[in-house]
Design an enzyme around this catalytic site. Structure first.
Site, PDB file in Angstrom:
ATOM      1  N   GLU A   1      10.745  -4.011  -9.387  1.00  0.00           N
ATOM      2  CA  GLU A   1       9.332  -3.845  -9.727  1.00  0.00           C
ATOM      3  C   GLU A   1       9.180  -3.292 -11.140  1.00  0.00           C
ATOM      4  O   GLU A   1       8.370  -3.782 -11.937  1.00  0.00           O
ATOM      5  CB  GLU A   1       8.650  -2.905  -8.740  1.00  0.00           C
ATOM      6  CG  GLU A   1       7.192  -2.637  -9.089  1.00  0.00           C
ATOM      7  CD  GLU A   1       6.493  -1.714  -8.106  1.00  0.00           C
ATOM      8  OE1 GLU A   1       5.331  -1.347  -8.370  1.00  0.00           O
ATOM      9  OE2 GLU A   1       7.098  -1.355  -7.076  1.00  0.00           O
TER      10      GLU A   1
ATOM     11  N   SER B   1       2.957   8.892  -7.561  1.00  0.00           N
ATOM     12  CA  SER B   1       4.379   8.634  -7.751  1.00  0.00           C
ATOM     13  C   SER B   1       5.238   9.362  -6.717  1.00  0.00           C
ATOM     14  O   SER B   1       6.377   8.969  -6.476  1.00  0.00           O
ATOM     15  CB  SER B   1       4.797   9.059  -9.164  1.00  0.00           C
ATOM     16  OG  SER B   1       4.135   8.281 -10.134  1.00  0.00           O
TER      17      SER B   1
ATOM     18  N   ALA C   1       0.851  -1.197   0.000  1.00  0.00           N
ATOM     19  CA  ALA C   1       0.000   0.000   0.000  1.00  0.00           C
ATOM     20  C   ALA C   1       0.878   1.235   0.000  1.00  0.00           C
ATOM     21  O   ALA C   1       1.341   1.693   1.058  1.00  0.00           O
ATOM     22  CB  ALA C   1      -0.933  -0.016   1.210  1.00  0.00           C
TER      23      ALA C   1
ATOM     24  N   THR D   1       5.044   6.478 -13.472  1.00  0.00           N
ATOM     25  CA  THR D   1       4.629   6.868 -14.818  1.00  0.00           C
ATOM     26  C   THR D   1       5.833   7.032 -15.751  1.00  0.00           C
ATOM     27  O   THR D   1       6.978   7.142 -15.302  1.00  0.00           O
ATOM     28  CB  THR D   1       3.866   8.201 -14.782  1.00  0.00           C
ATOM     29  OG1 THR D   1       4.771   9.243 -14.343  1.00  0.00           O
ATOM     30  CG2 THR D   1       2.673   8.140 -13.834  1.00  0.00           C
TER      31      THR D   1
ATOM     32  N   GLY E   1     -12.943  -3.142 -37.414  1.00  0.00           N
ATOM     33  CA  GLY E   1     -13.956  -3.203 -36.366  1.00  0.00           C
ATOM     34  C   GLY E   1     -13.743  -4.330 -35.389  1.00  0.00           C
ATOM     35  O   GLY E   1     -14.117  -4.220 -34.205  1.00  0.00           O
TER      36      GLY E   1
ATOM     37  N   ILE F   1      -4.666  -0.149  -5.059  1.00  0.00           N
ATOM     38  CA  ILE F   1      -3.895  -1.231  -4.443  1.00  0.00           C
ATOM     39  C   ILE F   1      -4.214  -2.558  -5.125  1.00  0.00           C
ATOM     40  O   ILE F   1      -5.313  -3.095  -4.983  1.00  0.00           O
ATOM     41  CB  ILE F   1      -4.165  -1.328  -2.928  1.00  0.00           C
ATOM     42  CG1 ILE F   1      -3.960   0.040  -2.267  1.00  0.00           C
ATOM     43  CG2 ILE F   1      -3.269  -2.394  -2.313  1.00  0.00           C
ATOM     44  CD1 ILE F   1      -2.590   0.666  -2.524  1.00  0.00           C
TER      45      ILE F   1
END
Length: 383
Positions: A248, A138, A130, A371, A346, A163
């Site tokens: 990560e 960020s 968390a 980001t 489509g 989260i």
């Protein structure tokens, strides 16, 4: 299928490739048939987590003392790649195994590791971390969640959002300020069990894609945890986060590279079979040129990611190299998916087609883990 590479990859050993076959069988047998159910429920069922644990697909790098496979990051990378290639959406295995568990393995006391890591390996204990808050994404220095010391306990107050594994999680690594007056130098990591009084899960967030991913809000209203739940040292949390964020971000790059290759191969197959104006779509110059450009860029992504994977296996991958890998792989994936979806016409807008699911599921890869703009800032610091 049309492969991106014209040469064999050198980064994996035979034991890695044996695991790859196990992962593919598991995904085909246990996950693909459940995708629609997971999408409806908004989460992956816990039985699938337990099955993954029995197959050795959770926390493969953890020491055998805790039930892990004792493997290296190459084993983790194989699982990440195969999930990325499969198009299966919503699995939180990578976050659990390669992002959160390493915090406990590296920073935890022997008692903490003995208490929680075996369950992480078996799938009985699902992990989340968390960090993000409604007003702090960020910028981790801006978090407002606090953990104040009261006797032998910490009391946590605050809220978190975005989260992953938020609905399923049994144990959360909470990023909180233990010394708010110190700003970023007053951040700590605390382990919070989901059955603690005052811990509450909010709604399952309604996202653009990844419907089966249980992304949620979490609330901490006077949650009391023993001081023994402190992970590492008090007020050292930001430094710990910086050390683990490289992996990560690289995990995201690995998944992006694999998904890009898989969608390229799928699109080549589709354009060979799709007849337009009496001939295969692939025979049209615009299609060939578009795919030629995508193949070239995807090859560049693969070569970069494999080089950095080799470095990470030697524990030499730096924070800015991980940022470059994530930036390049995810931005090229997004660009290529948009170009490839257009070739489907489509049908590309229909969720029945893998390209459509990949398009909506992958957009977040340029956002979570930091980001693209944050990646550029990290890279620019070393100019």
């Amino acid at each position: 299928m049309e492969s991106i590479l014209t040469y064999p990859r050198q980064v994996f050993r035979d034991d890695h490739e044996l695991l790859r076959q196990t992962v593919r069988r598991f995904l085909d047998r246990e996950c693909r048939p459940r995708q629609a159910e997971w999408d409806r429920e908004g989460r992956v069922d816990r039985e699938t987590w337990l099955k993954a644990g029995r197959e050795g697909l959770l926390c493969p790098t953890l020491d055998s003392a805790w039930g892990g496979g004792g493997g290296d990051f190459g084993h983790a990378a194989v699982i990440v790649e195969e999930i990325g290639r499969s198009g299966i959406s919503g699995l939180g295995f990578g976050l659990h195994s390669d992002v959160v568990a390493p915090y406990i393995a590296r920073l935890g006391t022997e008692a903490q590791k003995a208490r929680w890591l075996p369950g992480c390996v078996s799938g009985e204990t699902i992990l989340a971390i968390a960090m993000s808050e409604p007003g702090a994404g960020s910028d981790l220095r801006a978090i407002r969640t606090t953990a104040r010391r009261e006797g032998d306990d910490y009391v946590i107050d605050g809220s978190k959002t975005f989260i992953s594994n938020g609905l399923n999680c049994d144990l959360v690594v909470v990023v909180a300020k233990t010394a708010p007056d110190l700003g970023g130098k007053g951040v700590s990591l605390l382990l919070v069990e989901a059955d603690r009084p005052g811990f509450r899960r909010g709604r399952k967030l309604d996202k653009m894609g990844q419907e089966a991913a249980d992304t949620a809000e979490l609330f901490f209203d006077g949650v009391r945890v023993p001081a023994g739940n402190l992970l590492g040292e008090e007020n050292k949390g930001l430094g710990y986060l910086m050390q683990e964020l490289a992996q990560e971000r690289f995990v995201i790059a690995l998944g992006a590279a694999a998904k890009l290759e898989a969608m390229y191969e799928e699109t080549v197959r589709y354009t060979r079979e799709r007849i337009v104006f009496g001939k295969p779509l692939l025979d049209m110059q615009n299609t060939r040129f578009a795919l030629a450009g995508i193949r070239t860029r995807a090859t560049a992504v693969r070569m970069m990611v494999d080089q950095y994977l080799a470095e990470h296996l030697r524990r030499r991958l730096t924070l800015d190299e991980a940022a470059m890998a994530k930036l390049f792989a995810t931005e090229e994936l997004g660009r290529a998916l948009d170009e490839m979806l257009q070739l489907y016409g489509g049908y590309g807008y229909m969720m029945d087609y893998p390209i459509c699911r990949a398009f909506v599921d992958s957009r977040v890869m340029r956002i979570y883990g930091g980001t693209s703009e944050v990646m550029k800032e990290l890279i620019a610091r070393n100019l």
